[in-house]
Structures are given as C-alpha cells and as structure tokens.
Design an enzyme around this catalytic site. Structure first.
Site, short mmCIF file in Angstrom:
data_model
loop_
_atom_site.label_atom_id
_atom_site.label_comp_id
_atom_site.label_asym_id
_atom_site.label_seq_id
_atom_site.Cartn_x
_atom_site.Cartn_y
_atom_site.Cartn_z
N ARG A 47 0.84 -1.21 0.00
CA ARG A 47 0.00 0.00 0.00
C ARG A 47 0.87 1.25 0.00
O ARG A 47 0.51 2.28 -0.55
CB ARG A 47 -0.97 -0.01 1.20
N TYR A 100 -15.85 15.74 -16.01
CA TYR A 100 -16.33 14.36 -15.97
C TYR A 100 -17.36 14.26 -14.84
O TYR A 100 -17.17 14.87 -13.77
CB TYR A 100 -15.14 13.41 -15.74
N ASP A 172 -6.94 17.52 -15.23
CA ASP A 172 -7.22 16.15 -15.66
C ASP A 172 -6.98 16.15 -17.17
O ASP A 172 -7.75 16.72 -17.93
CB ASP A 172 -8.68 15.81 -15.32
N LYS A 197 -8.02 4.79 -19.27
CA LYS A 197 -8.35 5.18 -20.63
C LYS A 197 -7.15 4.97 -21.56
O LYS A 197 -6.67 3.86 -21.69
CB LYS A 197 -8.88 6.62 -20.61
C1 PLP Z 1 -11.91 12.66 -17.92
C2 PLP Z 1 -12.08 11.61 -16.88
N1 PLP Z 1 -11.48 11.76 -15.69
C3 PLP Z 1 -11.60 10.83 -14.71
C4 PLP Z 1 -12.36 9.71 -14.88
C5 PLP Z 1 -12.47 8.72 -13.75
O1 PLP Z 1 -11.56 7.68 -13.95
P1 PLP Z 1 -11.76 6.19 -13.38
O2 PLP Z 1 -13.00 5.65 -13.99
O3 PLP Z 1 -10.50 5.51 -13.81
O4 PLP Z 1 -11.87 6.30 -11.90
C6 PLP Z 1 -12.99 9.50 -16.10
C7 PLP Z 1 -13.81 8.27 -16.30
O5 PLP Z 1 -14.56 8.15 -17.23
C8 PLP Z 1 -12.85 10.46 -17.13
O6 PLP Z 1 -13.46 10.33 -18.32
#
Ligand code: PLP
Length: 381
Positions: A47, A100, A172, A197
């Site tokens: 961890r 998101y 992000d 992704k």
């Molecule tokens: C732009 C973006 N950021 C963060 C996330 C969240 O990521 P995770 O599903 O790996 O927790 C997503 C998920 O679709 C996303 O599209």
C-alpha cells in the site's frame, strides 16, 4: 517507451517484473531493530509502495516531464486524493464547469462537506477565471479537452494568472494523453489521468496517475497511503505494458479521430460535431497551439433528438455500446445516461449536453470500417 524499465539489476529481466507481494522483509541488516524509516529504494508494504508500481511511476513522470508521479487504483482515487492533499478546510477551489460526471459530483457533494468552497467558472471565458482568481483561491481545477464536449482551456494563460494569484493549477489531462499535450511544459503544476483510458489503452484495467513536483507528490503519496487507493502489482504491470505502445496507439487514434470527425461533419443525419482537430471547432487555433494531436474522442449531435441517438446506438455493429474511452476498440455511449448521468437535466442543458449527443471513442480499427458502421447506424435515423 523505456522510461522506468529495469536496467540490468533485475536479474537481467528486460521487462519490469510483477512483484506480487503485499509485504517485504524489513530492509535492514538487523530486522528486529528496524526503526520504521524506509531507506530510499526499499519497500515495506505494497500500500505504501511496490517496485512494479514504482516502475510505472517513473515512466509516467518521464512522459509528463514531471519530477515525480504517484499511481492509484482508479482515476477517481487519483483525483480525490490529490484534492485532499492540496486543499484544506476554508480553502477556495475554482473549477471549470465542464467536468467528468464523477469529478462534478465530488465538487458538488463532497468537497463542500469538508469545508472547501468550490466555485464553478466558465471553461472558455478566461475573463471570469481572472475575476474569480482576484477574489482568492488555493487552486484551480481544469480538464482539457473536456468530457464530453471537447472544450479547451488555454493552459499557459490560466497557469500564469493562477500563479500570480498564488493558486496551484491541477488538470485532468485524460482526453489528451502526454503524447498530445504536456501541461507541465505550459506551467500547470499537477497532471492527473484516468489511466483506465488511453494510458492503459485496452479497456481491461482501472487505474489513475498523478504527476508533478517532488514536494506535491510527497503530499499526494501520503494521501494514497492513508486513504488506500493503491494500485496492485498486477495492475501496475498491465498499465506498464499498455503504456509502452501509447505513442503508436495515439498516432492511430489521432488519425482515425480526425477522419471520423470530418466524415460525421458532412453527414446529413448529423447536426453538430465536436472535435478539436476540426477547423470548425471554436478553439481550433488554441488546439493547434497547445496540442500535438487531437485524440480519438468525437462527440456529435444527431438528427431526431434522443430517439435518433438511441437508434444509432441500437444499429452499430462494429462499434461497441459501452461507457469509458481510450481503448483500442471503438466505444459509443450517450453522456445523458452514462458519463454525465449524475448531473441534473438542468445542469446538462446549461452545459450544452443535449439528449441527442453521442460520445464516440474512436478506436484503432480500420478507418473505413468505422465510418461504414456509423454510416449504416445513421441511415437508420
Ligand atoms: C476525464 C475523466 N477523468 C476521470 C475519470 C475517472 O476515472 P476512473 O474511472 O479511472 O476512476 C474519467 C472516467 O470516465 C474520465 O473520463
């Protein structure tokens, strides 16, 4: 490709081995008298850290031109731990309003509960950001390109403004990947990815990454240890393997994404297409300035409203109906009932996420096959 890969010291292994262990022998000559301080390059408990995870972190830092990186068990673990690391009760966070859905809910429901004031500002009106920064903020939270409407933020301009107001900039950058954009080069402090992704790229893993300065990443690591969103060694191995082909996959995603966007733009059943590589994108000039490629995400509004979008989704045969994005397989979904279902209909309308909006993650299949499938689906509307 080679960042973080082992040198000769791993029994000659050419790829990073999977250290499938939860715990390690105490790293001192006399383990019984161990004082609890982990020597540099040693491990105690997975961890806290693990050599396979550390290999991914080194690769990620090198891709983002960052001093350091921390890897997580999901993109949301990366986002929430970063915000908890860099904000405290009484702080003010400026966030763009196009986010998101999960991040949107975190900002709306969780941070205020912890005493962090969140102010949503327009994604594209930099004047509003400047005015709000003037009222004070600890940090700015961005996505660029945004999910699902592919709006962009001028990263260099926002970073300059935020820094002169004493605020940190967090982005992000999932939709862009470090192949298409390196925000730290433009002045951003912390770069987050849902590694689920494009970074992993095969729709078979959930993971997240954060990259930034050594000092910031030490704070983020503390939160990973305490809140526990650590990635397991097998997951880290899969992510490492996926990341090795990121560059060539992005080449194909970029090419297919633009070709499909252009195809959709001239289709009679399509009302509007969103893709930063199109000359018709309102921020195309900015895209050319701050990105090296435009990615495989294409959103579009079809004729016939929600019914039209549903008809298309029912009719595609090659493209898979599923949420998520960034994998080698093309995926199609409606933000209305997937990535942005946690927003109220009013919020979706305000942000321009229409019921007829379809989000397409263009994969690496043959370009013509993808267009033929879309053409067939659209003809059913
Ligand atoms: C732009 C973006 N950021 C963060 C996330 C969240 O990521 P995770 O599903 O790996 O927790 C997503 C998920 O679709 C996303 O599209």
């Amino acid at each position: 490709m080679h960042g973080g890969e082992p040198k000769e010291d791993c029994h000659g292994a050419v790829t990073a081995p999977i250290f499938q262990t939860s715990t390690f022998f105490f790293p001192t000559e006399d383990p019984i008298s161990w004082q609890g301080k982990v020597p540099e390059g040693s491990y105690i408990y997975t961890r806290w850290g693990n050599p396979t995870v550390a290999a991914v972190e080194a690769k990620m830092a090198s891709l983002e031109n960052a001093q350091s990186s921390v890897v997580f068990s999901s993109g949301m673990a990366a986002i929430s731990s970063t915000l908890l690391a860099l904000l405290k009760k009484g702080d003010r966070l400026l966030s763009i309003e196009d986010l998101y859905g999960g991040t949107f809910s975190l900002m709306r429901d969780e941070l205020p509960r912890l005493g962090v004031e969140v102010r949503a500002v327009s994604t594209t009106d930099i004047g509003e950001m400047e005015r709000e920064l003037g009222k004070g903020a600890a940090a700015v939270y961005l996505e660029s390109p945004t999910n699902p409407l592919l709006k962009l933020v001028d990263l260099k301009a926002v970073a300059e403004m935020a820094h002169s107001a004493g605020a940190k900039v967090i982005i992000d950058s999932t939709f862009a990947t470090p192949i298409n954009q390196t925000p730290i080069d433009l002045g951003v402090d912390v770069v987050i990815h849902s590694a689920t992704k494009y970074l992993n790229g095969h729709s078979d893993l959930i993971a997240g990454t954060v990259a930034g300065s050594k000092a910031d990443m030490e704070l983020v690591l503390k939160k990973r240890i305490l809140f526990g969103g650590s990635l397991d060694p097998m997951g880290a191995f899969l992510l490492m393997r996926g990341m090795k082909t990121l560059d060539i996959r992005m080449e194909r995603h970029n090419r297919n994404g633009l070709a499909v966007a252009k195809f959709l733009e001239q289709h009679e059943k399509v009302e509007r297409v969103y893709h930063p590589g199109l000359a018709s994108h309102p921020q195309h000039a900015l895209a050319v300035r701050q990105m090296r490629g435009f990615g495989g995400m294409v959103s579009f509004e079809v004729a016939g409203g929600r019914n039209g979008a549903e008809k298309l989704l029912r009719s595609v045969q090659l493209i898979k109906r599923a949420t998520s994005l960034g994998g080698v397989d093309s995926l199609v979904s409606m933000p209305l009932n997937s990535s942005h279902s946690s927003l109220t209909p009013g919020d979706r309308e305000r942000l321009g996420i229409k019921d007829s909006l379809v989000r397409l993650s263009v994969g690496i299949e043959d370009t013509q096959d993808i267009m033929d499938d879309l053409n067939h689906g659209l003809s059913q509307i």
